[in-house]
Structure formats: structure tokens, C-alpha cells
Motif scaffolding. Structure first.
Motif, PDB file in Angstrom:
ATOM      1  N   GLU A  20       0.833  -1.201   0.000  1.00 53.41           N
ATOM      2  CA  GLU A  20       0.000   0.000   0.000  1.00 53.41           C
ATOM      3  C   GLU A  20       0.873   1.259   0.000  1.00 53.41           C
ATOM      4  O   GLU A  20       0.528   2.254  -0.641  1.00 53.41           O
ATOM      5  CB  GLU A  20      -0.955  -0.001   1.194  1.00 53.41           C
ATOM      6  CG  GLU A  20      -1.914   1.171   1.236  1.00 53.41           C
ATOM      7  CD  GLU A  20      -2.743   1.350  -0.035  1.00 53.41           C
ATOM      8  OE1 GLU A  20      -3.195   2.486  -0.278  1.00 53.41           O
ATOM      9  OE2 GLU A  20      -2.939   0.379  -0.803  1.00 53.41           O
ATOM     10  N   THR A  21       2.019   1.194   0.678  1.00 50.90           N
ATOM     11  CA  THR A  21       2.957   2.325   0.645  1.00 50.90           C
ATOM     12  C   THR A  21       3.455   2.561  -0.782  1.00 50.90           C
ATOM     13  O   THR A  21       3.512   3.707  -1.256  1.00 50.90           O
ATOM     14  CB  THR A  21       4.147   2.062   1.583  1.00 50.90           C
ATOM     15  OG1 THR A  21       3.659   1.811   2.908  1.00 50.90           O
ATOM     16  CG2 THR A  21       5.099   3.250   1.619  1.00 50.90           C
ATOM     17  N   ILE A  22       3.791   1.478  -1.482  1.00 55.01           N
ATOM     18  CA  ILE A  22       4.226   1.577  -2.881  1.00 55.01           C
ATOM     19  C   ILE A  22       3.102   2.151  -3.744  1.00 55.01           C
ATOM     20  O   ILE A  22       3.336   3.008  -4.621  1.00 55.01           O
ATOM     21  CB  ILE A  22       4.668   0.193  -3.414  1.00 55.01           C
ATOM     22  CG1 ILE A  22       5.933  -0.297  -2.674  1.00 55.01           C
ATOM     23  CG2 ILE A  22       4.888   0.234  -4.922  1.00 55.01           C
ATOM     24  CD1 ILE A  22       7.162   0.557  -2.857  1.00 55.01           C
ATOM     25  N   ASN A  23       1.861   1.717  -3.495  1.00 54.64           N
ATOM     26  CA  ASN A  23       0.725   2.227  -4.266  1.00 54.64           C
ATOM     27  C   ASN A  23       0.559   3.737  -4.080  1.00 54.64           C
ATOM     28  O   ASN A  23       0.239   4.460  -5.035  1.00 54.64           O
ATOM     29  CB  ASN A  23      -0.564   1.509  -3.860  1.00 54.64           C
ATOM     30  CG  ASN A  23      -0.611   0.081  -4.378  1.00 54.64           C
ATOM     31  OD1 ASN A  23       0.124  -0.279  -5.294  1.00 54.64           O
ATOM     32  ND2 ASN A  23      -1.471  -0.730  -3.803  1.00 54.64           N
ATOM     33  N   VAL A  24       0.767   4.209  -2.854  1.00 50.24           N
ATOM     34  CA  VAL A  24       0.681   5.649  -2.590  1.00 50.24           C
ATOM     35  C   VAL A  24       1.795   6.386  -3.354  1.00 50.24           C
ATOM     36  O   VAL A  24       1.559   7.444  -3.939  1.00 50.24           O
ATOM     37  CB  VAL A  24       0.754   5.946  -1.073  1.00 50.24           C
ATOM     38  CG1 VAL A  24       0.879   7.449  -0.818  1.00 50.24           C
ATOM     39  CG2 VAL A  24      -0.477   5.394  -0.368  1.00 50.24           C
ATOM     40  N   LEU A  25       2.992   5.813  -3.355  1.00 50.19           N
ATOM     41  CA  LEU A  25       4.095   6.432  -4.108  1.00 50.19           C
ATOM     42  C   LEU A  25       3.761   6.526  -5.592  1.00 50.19           C
ATOM     43  O   LEU A  25       4.086   7.522  -6.255  1.00 50.19           O
ATOM     44  CB  LEU A  25       5.390   5.635  -3.912  1.00 50.19           C
ATOM     45  CG  LEU A  25       6.068   5.730  -2.549  1.00 50.19           C
ATOM     46  CD1 LEU A  25       7.275   4.782  -2.497  1.00 50.19           C
ATOM     47  CD2 LEU A  25       6.515   7.155  -2.240  1.00 50.19           C
ATOM     48  N   LYS A  26       3.101   5.494  -6.133  1.00 53.33           N
ATOM     49  CA  LYS A  26       2.727   5.493  -7.555  1.00 53.33           C
ATOM     50  C   LYS A  26       1.761   6.632  -7.866  1.00 53.33           C
ATOM     51  O   LYS A  26       1.852   7.265  -8.920  1.00 53.33           O
ATOM     52  CB  LYS A  26       2.119   4.146  -7.931  1.00 53.33           C
ATOM     53  CG  LYS A  26       3.147   3.024  -8.001  1.00 53.33           C
ATOM     54  CD  LYS A  26       2.521   1.653  -8.036  1.00 53.33           C
ATOM     55  CE  LYS A  26       1.857   1.346  -9.338  1.00 53.33           C
ATOM     56  NZ  LYS A  26       1.357  -0.060  -9.381  1.00 53.33           N
ATOM     57  N   THR A  27       0.853   6.924  -6.921  1.00 50.93           N
ATOM     58  CA  THR A  27      -0.091   8.039  -7.150  1.00 50.93           C
ATOM     59  C   THR A  27       0.621   9.381  -7.146  1.00 50.93           C
ATOM     60  O   THR A  27       0.088  10.365  -7.648  1.00 50.93           O
ATOM     61  CB  THR A  27      -1.201   8.067  -6.077  1.00 50.93           C
ATOM     62  OG1 THR A  27      -0.644   8.407  -4.799  1.00 50.93           O
ATOM     63  CG2 THR A  27      -1.924   6.737  -5.976  1.00 50.93           C
ATOM     64  N   LYS A  28       1.845   9.414  -6.607  1.00 51.17           N
ATOM     65  CA  LYS A  28       2.620  10.659  -6.568  1.00 51.17           C
ATOM     66  C   LYS A  28       3.549  10.778  -7.779  1.00 51.17           C
ATOM     67  O   LYS A  28       4.402  11.662  -7.840  1.00 51.17           O
ATOM     68  CB  LYS A  28       3.425  10.741  -5.262  1.00 51.17           C
ATOM     69  CG  LYS A  28       2.538  10.700  -4.017  1.00 51.17           C
ATOM     70  CD  LYS A  28       3.320  10.936  -2.742  1.00 51.17           C
ATOM     71  CE  LYS A  28       3.422  12.406  -2.451  1.00 51.17           C
ATOM     72  NZ  LYS A  28       3.996  12.729  -1.135  1.00 51.17           N
ATOM     73  N   GLY A  29       3.416   9.816  -8.704  1.00 52.65           N
ATOM     74  CA  GLY A  29       4.155   9.933  -9.956  1.00 52.65           C
ATOM     75  C   GLY A  29       5.408   9.083 -10.060  1.00 52.65           C
ATOM     76  O   GLY A  29       6.113   9.140 -11.072  1.00 52.65           O
ATOM     77  N   TYR A  30       5.699   8.281  -9.039  1.00 52.00           N
ATOM     78  CA  TYR A  30       6.891   7.428  -9.110  1.00 52.00           C
ATOM     79  C   TYR A  30       6.579   6.167  -9.915  1.00 52.00           C
ATOM     80  O   TYR A  30       5.496   5.585  -9.789  1.00 52.00           O
ATOM     81  CB  TYR A  30       7.374   7.075  -7.700  1.00 52.00           C
ATOM     82  CG  TYR A  30       7.819   8.289  -6.925  1.00 52.00           C
ATOM     83  CD1 TYR A  30       9.026   8.916  -7.219  1.00 52.00           C
ATOM     84  CD2 TYR A  30       7.016   8.847  -5.930  1.00 52.00           C
ATOM     85  CE1 TYR A  30       9.428  10.056  -6.528  1.00 52.00           C
ATOM     86  CE2 TYR A  30       7.405   9.978  -5.232  1.00 52.00           C
ATOM     87  CZ  TYR A  30       8.612  10.577  -5.535  1.00 52.00           C
ATOM     88  OH  TYR A  30       8.999  11.706  -4.865  1.00 52.00           O
ATOM     89  N   THR A  31       7.536   5.750 -10.731  1.00 46.82           N
ATOM     90  CA  THR A  31       7.335   4.608 -11.629  1.00 46.82           C
ATOM     91  C   THR A  31       7.759   3.313 -10.938  1.00 46.82           C
ATOM     92  O   THR A  31       8.955   3.077 -10.707  1.00 46.82           O
ATOM     93  CB  THR A  31       8.144   4.796 -12.936  1.00 46.82           C
ATOM     94  OG1 THR A  31       7.759   6.033 -13.532  1.00 46.82           O
ATOM     95  CG2 THR A  31       7.893   3.648 -13.901  1.00 46.82           C
ATOM     96  N   ILE A  32       6.776   2.501 -10.599  1.00 52.53           N
ATOM     97  CA  ILE A  32       7.013   1.195  -9.969  1.00 52.53           C
ATOM     98  C   ILE A  32       6.002   0.231 -10.567  1.00 52.53           C
ATOM     99  O   ILE A  32       4.790   0.435 -10.443  1.00 52.53           O
ATOM    100  CB  ILE A  32       6.828   1.261  -8.431  1.00 52.53           C
ATOM    101  CG1 ILE A  32       7.696   2.370  -7.825  1.00 52.53           C
ATOM    102  CG2 ILE A  32       7.175  -0.083  -7.798  1.00 52.53           C
ATOM    103  CD1 ILE A  32       7.172   2.952  -6.543  1.00 52.53           C
ATOM    104  N   THR A  33       6.487  -0.803 -11.244  1.00 57.72           N
ATOM    105  CA  THR A  33       5.596  -1.728 -11.942  1.00 57.72           C
ATOM    106  C   THR A  33       5.197  -2.905 -11.042  1.00 57.72           C
ATOM    107  O   THR A  33       5.810  -3.156 -10.003  1.00 57.72           O
ATOM    108  CB  THR A  33       6.267  -2.284 -13.205  1.00 57.72           C
ATOM    109  OG1 THR A  33       7.387  -3.119 -12.798  1.00 57.72           O
ATOM    110  CG2 THR A  33       6.773  -1.164 -14.110  1.00 57.72           C
ATOM    111  N   GLU A  34       4.187  -3.642 -11.509  1.00 54.70           N
ATOM    112  CA  GLU A  34       3.762  -4.863 -10.804  1.00 54.70           C
ATOM    113  C   GLU A  34       4.913  -5.866 -10.765  1.00 54.70           C
ATOM    114  O   GLU A  34       5.105  -6.570  -9.781  1.00 54.70           O
ATOM    115  CB  GLU A  34       2.543  -5.457 -11.510  1.00 54.70           C
ATOM    116  CG  GLU A  34       1.894  -6.624 -10.788  1.00 54.70           C
ATOM    117  CD  GLU A  34       1.162  -6.242  -9.503  1.00 54.70           C
ATOM    118  OE1 GLU A  34       0.761  -7.159  -8.773  1.00 54.70           O
ATOM    119  OE2 GLU A  34       1.010  -5.033  -9.232  1.00 54.70           O
TER     120      GLU A  34
END
Length: 405
Positions: A248-262
Motif C-alpha cells: 500500500e505504501t508503494i501504491n501511494v508512491l505510484k499516485t505521486k508519480g513514481y514509476t514502480i511496476t507490478e
């Protein structure tokens, strides 16, 4: 000073909580702010994620770091305590910092550290932030040392604040009830910064929700949001909670524009130990007999460990047990199984509880066994007595595990 002399000096400056207990606890951020200013505010030179909680904050920090490394980011990781080498506390992309980095930091700043009477923990946080800034990390995952609100790490403005869970630990500092402790942990929530909470109870949720609303910080409840089960190389049953919190922390980072794939997430979860060097979390040390160790040491952590023990088939159970002298034994000893042979020992630190005293307390709960003069002697005798189909568990304290890994 060489490396050993430098770290010995750091350990000896002021009592350190992990070794000395309550007398080392400082309820003040003045020194941390002063050191940061002296170092030209290194914590402002990288993005950070702040992780607090009673249990699981170390594992959660390592999982997040592993995923971000898989996503191609340069990642600093600050955790405590260490098991073998002081430098385990400060890693970059899973590698401990160089000995010369520790030596040079103390040499350059020694007069300031002495003049301002900085504690071991305060100077270590400064060293970590300084190294991360100089190495130009993209992210630093910062684990809280104790509590949150007044912890030395709490001078950062992170991308996300993370609280894994709340349990009754370090009550002499943080409060006697779960809501009181929750207030201390929630002290890492910053104005407008998203906060991810792992496990929660009704009474702790009320604290988190109230403070998040006051700070206008979006609140994400990982255990309610994350339903998918992800495999990981961290095998303890309790890791499912830490994995959900990290994802969920990674998901929040993704909403801030950071590129992290599945794919980054999957690889990160399956390579936590390889990517970060995490030790002592349901770590297997031997096959025949099976030997496991774990650093879990409070009621909540030990409950998970005992559940894990019951899930492993064995003929006889052997437990090498040592604790620190301020441990609330009445809360943890009822958790331990009576159908085990115990090997009582004292971890080799000033705070270690005498093995004979531990034996006497354990007798009250029908936990039977002999005392040994060291952790390694206790382990040696457990190995000698155990059959190939038996199970040996080593734990009760981070400092017990540190002597066997």
C-alpha cells in the motif's frame, strides 16, 4: 581512530537505549535539529519514507527498499538495532556503508558531538542522513528507533508516513495503553503527507483518524485495502501484514508519480533478503534438526512466532531463550509452550537478564530447562540434545539472535 575505536567511542559516549535501557531515552529533538543544521540539513537532499510501529517496521522497511531497488531507484535504508556490525544500520542498495565513512564522520564532527552531548542514536541518525545525501540516494527508508513523535529521525518530511501496528512495548516511555502509544507513533504524521497504517484496532484507528484529519493527511488502511496475497522470500506467517503495508505504501508512491511496476513489486518481494541483507526474521540456521531464530520479543511478536512454531512439524521442541532485564515477563511467558525443553541464557549486554533469574520466573509458568553461561553454549547443548526430527527455536531478544546468526 580506526573503525573499532570509532564505534567503541560512539557506544560509550552516552548510555544507549538498546544496551542500557531507560536512562538513555531522550524526549527531545533539539539535538537532532542542531546536528542537522550543523550538517547543512542533509535530510532535505533526498526523498524519504518514514516507518514507525511496535512490530514489523524493520521488515516493512526492508520490503519497501527491495521493491524500490527493483524499480531502479538508488535506495538508502536506515534501521536499528544491528545484529553483528554497526554498519547494518545504514545501507545503500543493500550494501553497508564503508568503515571509512563512519571514521570520517566522527573525526570531522567529533568536537560538535561532544560539545552538544549527542547520544549514540542521535549521532547515528546524523551519520545516516549525511551518507544518504553525499551518495545522492533517490529514496531513503527511515525506520523509527523508538516511538515516533520525539524520535531522532522525526525531523524528515517524507513522501509517505507508515505505521505498521500498535502493541504494548516500551510502555515506560510511550504510555500504558494502546491509544497512548498510538499518539506517540502517530507523531510522525506530517501536514498533508499521506499516512499508511497496517494493522489497527478500533481504539487505535480513532487516534490515527483524528490526527490524520487534523493534519489534513490522507489515511490509507493497508489491511482493508490490499486483498491480493503476494509470495515473498520472508517466510514468517506474520509477514503477510508487513507485505500488505509495504504494497500500500508503494501504491501511494505510484499516485505521486513514481514509476514502480507490478513486476518490480513481485521481484522486490521475492528478493528482500538478497536485495537488502535482512537477518533474523524467521531465519533458518540448520536443517537437521531444523533451527529457526527470530528477533520478535514482545507479546504481539511472540504470539506470531508461537503460531509459526506450531505450523512446523517436529518430534520434540527445544527453545533457547534469553531476554533483557526490563522485559514484562508476566505478559510474554504465558505465550510459550510448556511441552518444550528450555535452554536459558543471558544475552551478552549489560541489560541482559541473568539466566538463573529467567529460569526462576519461567518455572512459575511450568517452562522447564537448564541455565547456560552464554547464548552459544545454550545453542550448542540444544543441538547436542536434539534429534534430527526435532525443532530448535532461538529467541526472546534481538540480542540473543545477534549471537547466533
Amino acid at each position: 581512530m580506526n573503525y573499532i575505536e570509532t564505534t567503541d567511542w560512539m557506544f560509550s559516549q552516552l548510555p544507549m537505549f538498546q544496551r542500557q535501557g531507560k536512562m538513555a531515552f531522550k524526549k527531545d529533538l533539539t539535538n537532532s535539529i542542531a546536528l542537522s543544521k550543523h550538517l547543512n540539513n542533509p535530510e532535505k537532499q533526498f526523498k524519504s519514507i518514514h516507518v514507525a510501529g511496535t512490530n514489523g517496521k524493520g521488515s516493512t522497511s526492508h520490503i519497501i527498499a527491495s521493491v524500490l531497488q527493483e524499480a531502479g531507484y538508488k535506495v538508502g535504508l536506515y534501521t536499528s538495532p544491528h545484529l553483528k556490525d554497526f554498519r547494518e544500520r545504514i545501507k545503500i542498495n543493500g550494501k553497508v556503508i564503508r568503515k571509512i565513512d563512519v571514521i570520517n564522520f566522527i573525526k570531522k564532527n567529533k568536537s560538535f558531538l561532544i560539545r552538544n552531548k549527542l547520544s549514540f542514536f542521535e549521532m547515528t541518525v546524523g551519520l545516516a542522513f549525511d551518507c544518504f545525501a553525499k551518495q545522492k540516494v533517490d529514496f531513503a527508508i527511515i525506520e523509527v528507533g523508538l516511538g515516533g513523535r520525539l524520535d531522532s529521525t522525526n525531523i524528515i518530511i517524507p513522501e509517505v508516513s507508515v505505521i505498521t501496528n500498535i502493541g504494548l512495548d516500551h510502555t515506560q516511555f510511550l504510555g500504558e495503553t494502546l491509544p497512548e502509544i498510538a499518539v506517540e507513533k502517530a507523531g510522525i504524521i506530517k501536514k498533508g503527507i499521506p499516512v499508511v497504517v497496517g494493522e489497527f484496532h478500533k481504539e487505535t484507528y480513532q487516534v490515527f483518524n483524528k490526527i490524520a484529519q487534523e493534519k489534513k493527511s490522507p489515511l490509507f488502511l493497508a489491511s482493508s485495502i490490499i486483498k491480493k496475497v503476494y509470495p515473498s522470500d520472508l517466510k514468517g506467517v506474520y509477514q503477510i501484514h508487513n507485505i500488505k503495508t509495504a504494497i500500500e505504501t508503494i501504491n501511494v508512491l505510484k499516485t505521486k508519480g513514481y514509476t514502480i511496476t507490478e513486476e518490480n513489486i513481485k521481484k522486490g518481494l521475492n528478493n528482500v533478503i538478497n536485495n537488502t541483507g535482512l537477518l533474523g526474521r524467521w531465519q533458518q540456521l540448520n536443517e537437521n534438526p531444523k533451527v529457526f531464530c527470530d528477533t520478535g520479543h514482545n507479546k504481539e511478536g511472540l504470539n506470531y512466532i508461537i503460531r509459526q512454531l506450531k505450523a512446523v512439524p517436529f518430534e520434540n521442541l527445544h527453545i533457547v531463550l534469553g531476554v533483557v532485564d526490563d522485559k514484562d515477563l508476566k505478559s510474554i511467558l504465558p505465550i510459550f509452550p510448556k511441552n518444550a525443553t528450555y535452554y536459558f541464557c543471558k544475552p551478552n549486554i549489560p541489560r541482559g537478564l541473568d539466566a538463573k533469574k529467567l529460569q526462576r520466573e519461567c518455572l512459575k509458568f511450568e517452562l522447564m530447562g537448564n541455565t547456560y553461561t552464554s547464548v552459544n553454549k545454550a545453542y550448542k547443548y540444544a543441538l547436542k540434545n536434539a534429534g534430527s526430527n526435532d525443532l530448535i527455536f532461538i529467541g526472546g531478544s534481538t540480542f540473543v539472535v545477534a549471537e547466533v546468526v
